[in-house]
Design a protein around this motif. Structure first.
Motif, PDB file in Angstrom:
ATOM      1  N   VAL B 308    -107.687 -21.158  18.538  1.00 45.37           N
ATOM      2  CA  VAL B 308    -106.438 -20.387  18.416  1.00 45.37           C
ATOM      3  C   VAL B 308    -106.643 -19.238  17.430  1.00 45.37           C
ATOM      4  CG1 VAL B 308    -104.050 -20.498  17.629  1.00 45.37           C
ATOM      5  CG2 VAL B 308    -105.016 -22.358  18.969  1.00 45.37           C
ATOM      6  N   VAL B 309    -106.290 -18.018  17.840  1.00 43.78           N
ATOM      7  CA  VAL B 309    -106.405 -16.860  16.960  1.00 43.78           C
ATOM      8  C   VAL B 309    -105.094 -16.716  16.206  1.00 43.78           C
ATOM      9  CG1 VAL B 309    -106.715 -14.376  16.852  1.00 43.78           C
ATOM     10  CG2 VAL B 309    -107.944 -15.726  18.551  1.00 43.78           C
ATOM     11  N   PHE B 312    -102.102 -13.160  12.014  1.00 41.62           N
ATOM     12  CA  PHE B 312    -102.183 -12.165  10.940  1.00 41.62           C
ATOM     13  C   PHE B 312    -103.601 -11.814  10.544  1.00 41.62           C
ATOM     14  CE2 PHE B 312    -100.750 -16.322   9.544  1.00 41.62           C
ATOM     15  CZ  PHE B 312    -101.876 -16.765   8.921  1.00 41.62           C
ATOM     16  N   GLU B 313    -104.599 -12.429  11.127  1.00 45.10           N
ATOM     17  CA  GLU B 313    -105.961 -12.030  10.815  1.00 45.10           C
ATOM     18  C   GLU B 313    -106.561 -11.479  12.097  1.00 45.10           C
ATOM     19  OE1 GLU B 313    -108.319 -14.940   8.914  1.00 45.10           O
ATOM     20  OE2 GLU B 313    -107.192 -14.789   7.043  1.00 45.10           O
ATOM     21  N   HIS B 314    -106.871 -10.176  12.087  1.00 46.22           N
ATOM     22  CA  HIS B 314    -107.346  -9.566  13.323  1.00 46.22           C
ATOM     23  C   HIS B 314    -108.820  -9.817  13.445  1.00 46.22           C
ATOM     24  CE1 HIS B 314    -103.410  -7.836  13.545  1.00 46.22           C
ATOM     25  NE2 HIS B 314    -103.541  -7.556  12.259  1.00 46.22           N
ATOM     26  N   PRO B 367    -104.246 -20.640   5.653  1.00 44.09           N
ATOM     27  CA  PRO B 367    -103.252 -20.444   6.694  1.00 44.09           C
ATOM     28  C   PRO B 367    -102.783 -21.726   7.377  1.00 44.09           C
ATOM     29  CG  PRO B 367    -105.389 -19.529   7.308  1.00 44.09           C
ATOM     30  CD  PRO B 367    -105.434 -19.847   5.870  1.00 44.09           C
ATOM     31  N   ASP B 368    -103.659 -22.693   7.440  1.00 46.38           N
ATOM     32  CA  ASP B 368    -103.271 -23.871   8.219  1.00 46.38           C
ATOM     33  C   ASP B 368    -102.887 -25.059   7.338  1.00 46.38           C
ATOM     34  OD1 ASP B 368    -104.736 -25.692  10.947  1.00 46.38           O
ATOM     35  OD2 ASP B 368    -102.704 -25.003  10.586  1.00 46.38           O
ATOM     36  N   SER B 369    -102.454 -24.752   6.143  1.00 41.73           N
ATOM     37  CA  SER B 369    -102.162 -25.855   5.234  1.00 41.73           C
ATOM     38  C   SER B 369    -101.015 -26.716   5.748  1.00 41.73           C
ATOM     39  CB  SER B 369    -101.803 -25.274   3.871  1.00 41.73           C
ATOM     40  OG  SER B 369    -101.253 -26.285   3.087  1.00 41.73           O
ATOM     41  N   ASP B 370    -101.166 -28.001   5.529  1.00 38.50           N
ATOM     42  CA  ASP B 370    -100.124 -28.923   5.977  1.00 38.50           C
ATOM     43  C   ASP B 370     -98.934 -28.980   5.042  1.00 38.50           C
ATOM     44  OD1 ASP B 370    -102.378 -31.407   7.316  1.00 38.50           O
ATOM     45  OD2 ASP B 370    -101.497 -29.622   8.180  1.00 38.50           O
TER      46      ASP B 370
END
Lengths: 249, 379
Positions: B308-309, B312-314, B367-370
């Protein structure tokens, strides 16, 4: 005697010889009535003529027990005269002055008296001896808080149990040890006991016609005959009613 | 396992090494330890009297039961003590451990009490003197086997009683001295673990090569045995328990085994973990909450997630990833940003669509912090 009550059933029909009985109660629910019951039972169980009770009183004087047992139909004065009931009123016999002399709180002397009494009994009376101690927590007070001394005393009483086959009945309060990190005294006593009788209030709170519940854990001499019973009771003026939970209308 | 333990005690010590030592411990929830102690005692006695073991004699230090109790016990197991005085001696620390009786006798207020086991027992009248205790054990043992290479075993029926009368260090010293003694083949003792502090139990366990602990099959948290919900459990725990054995090998390996102990009419039974116990485990597993969703991702799901892209990060479109780290001056970034924005304005107008330019802050969470981003909010 009250034949067939649930308490008698749980204790077993035979004399408690060679057994150690521990009564545990708490402020809300006193187990004193069980002590009275066992006292009466020990004196009146057949064969009547040879039963002997040695009563070590820390909590109440003789007149107190005399009055209560009279209501239950047992005359302690007569038993005392017949040398079948020996009453040691520790609080009267060991006034502070005398106690001050010994570091042992007079417990060695007390044990000596019990042993002397038992060994002086005629041979035919040596079969059914019951030693009763009405409040171990007060014994601890007499021993100036030394748990070890109380345990030593109980150990020596235990030697009488194994030597003469007498039974040892003692009462202690469970809740006064609830704060201690390691409730050593009460736990040690539980290890010592063959029969544990615990009086507790109902878990559901106060009720007018049920005064509490008794749990009797009777570890038989043969382990397979372990018996655990739980029932409720109501203390009346002259008797106690025992019933299973929910069995009363 | 119990058999294994008994064999280890029977086989005894190797030349120049410490004697194997066994701690048997229990707690009030399953007070079956004394039965296990008696079992080990009678097994070893049988071996000794049949001369099948390394040790030729047994010294029993009796704190919690009278010598006659043990005489009866061994008689029931078919071992006649009276005829075989030469292999067992009982050091009686039960009848008069503090010398009260002796003192009373001197005062004339009590008579000497005789007991039947007196031919095998000798009384110790001051258990507080640990050195004396040690020398009595050794002299009783040597009295049986004589000086020389013949070894004997030692059994102590209550370490708790010893600890009540003497300090931990002196009791530990006694046990350790007994283990070191080159005439001792094996030694075992019993204690109630809940009567002493954890560190005390640990000290005692360190000094033993085997620890057999008896635990409830199903532990319950409440100390109060009378708790009515636990009644059946309590009753069960009084006849059945888990017999856990932990033994230290000479090479340092620790082996843990367990079986079930059951006290019945016929005596004590040891069985391998039964199907009933398995059932208990199943029940325990069944108690885990059943949920409608998976708590873990499968391999495929994990791969998909990695693809998954994030918006916010290109990534992968050639532009460098710009992360604001707080060090660039505001002016710099404005100068830098201005030509870009003017250059882009035309395109923006043309396509008539909005664009969010986002520079990730270096202090931001991954970015993916729970973690719940709002958990520090104080509303």
């Amino acid at each position: 005697m009250e034949q067939g009550t649930l308490l008698d059933e749980a204790l077993g029909s035979l004399h408690l010889s060679g057994r150690v009985v521990l009564l545990e109660d708490c402020v809300e629910t006193s187990a004193a009535f069980v002590l009275h019951h066992i006292l009466k039972r020990s004196l009146s169980q057949p064969p009547h003529s040879s039963n002997v009770v040695v009563f070590v009183a820390f909590a109440h004087p003789f007149s107190h027990y005399d009055r209560i047992l009279r209501r239950l139909g047992c005359n302690l004065v007569v038993q005392k005269d017949n040398n079948r009931f020996f009453f040691f009123d520790v609080l009267v016999d060991c006034p502070d002055g005398e106690e001050g002399k010994n570091s042992d709180g007079g417990l060695v002397a007390l044990y000596g008296k019990i042993q002397k009494t038992i060994s002086a009994l005629p041979q035919e009376n040596k079969n059914c001896i019951t030693v009763m101690i009405d409040d171990i927590s007060l014994m601890e007070v007499a021993a100036k808080g030394s748990t070890n001394l109380v345990l030593d005393f109980l150990h020596y009483c235990h030697t009488l149990v194994s030597e003469f086959g007498c039974s040892l009945v003692m009462l202690n309060h469970d809740d006064i040890y609830s704060d201690t990190v390691r409730p050593s005294l009460i736990l040690q006593m539980e290890y010592l006991a063959d029969i544990l009788i615990r009086a507790e209030p109902l878990a559901t709170g106060l009720a007018s016609d049920v005064h509490g519940q008794l749990t009797v854990l009777n570890s038989g001499k043969e382990r397979s005959r372990n018996k655990l019973s739980n029932f409720q009771f109501k203390v009346k003026e002259n008797s106690v009613e025992y019933f299973y939970p929910g069995s009363r209308t | 396992m119990a058999e294994w333990v008994c064999r280890a005690l029977r086989d005894g010590a190797l030349e120049g090494e410490h004697a194997p030592a066994l701690t048997i411990k229990d707690s009030i929830a399953t007070p079956l330890g004394f039965d296990a102690f008696c079992h080990v005692l009678s097994q070893l006695s049988t071996n000794i009297s049949a001369e099948k073991s390394q040790s030729r004699a047994l010294v029993l230090v009796a704190f919690s039961r009278s010598p006659s109790y043990y005489v009866d016990l061994l008689k029931r197991r078919g071992l006649d003590i009276s005829s075989s005085q030469q292999w067992i001696r009982i050091l009686d620390c039960y009848t008069d451990p503090l010398g009260w009786r002796e003192r009373l006798m001197e005062c004339g207020s009590a008579k000497n009490l005789s007991y039947e086991a007196s031919n095998v027992a000798s009384t110790c009248r001051n258990v507080k003197d640990v050195d004396k205790l040690f020398s009595s054990v050794i002299s009783l043992g040597k009295g049986l086997v004589g000086q020389g290479k013949v070894r004997f075993s030692v059994a102590i029926d209550s370490v708790n009683e010893m600890l009540r009368h003497a300090s931990l260090s002196s009791v530990a010293g006694l046990l350790s001295n007994l283990r070191c003694c080159d005439q001792i083949s094996s030694i075992f003792w019993f204690l109630h673990a809940d009567l002493c502090e954890e560190k005390v139990t640990a000290v005692i366990e360190y000094m033993s090569s085997m620890v057999a602990s008896i635990e409830p099959l199903i532990p319950f948290a409440n100390r109060h045995r009378g708790n009515s919900e636990n009644l059946s459990l309590v009753e069960r725990n009084f006849t059945k328990g888990k017999f856990h054995v932990r033994c230290k090998r000479r090479n340092g390996r620790v082996r843990v085994m367990f079986e079930e102990i059951h006290i019945g009419q016929s005596g004590i039974d040891f069985t391998s973990p039964s199907s009933e116990d398995g059932l208990v485990n199943q029940v325990n597993q069944g108690l885990l909450p059943k949920v409608q969703f998976n708590l873990q991702l499968s391999e495929k799901e994990r791969n998909d997630r990695a693809k998954v892209v994030l918006p916010f990060e290109h990534q992968g479109n050639g532009k460098p990833v710009e992360i604001y780290d707080g060090r660039k001056s505001l002016l710099d970034s404005k100068n830098e940003a201005a030509p870009v924005s003017t250059g882009n304005s035309k395109i923006n107008d043309d396509s008539s669509k909005g664009e969010i330019i986002y520079f990730r802050d270096s202090d931001d969470e991954m970015p993916d912090s729970d973690e719940d981003p709002d958990d520090d909010l104080d509303i």
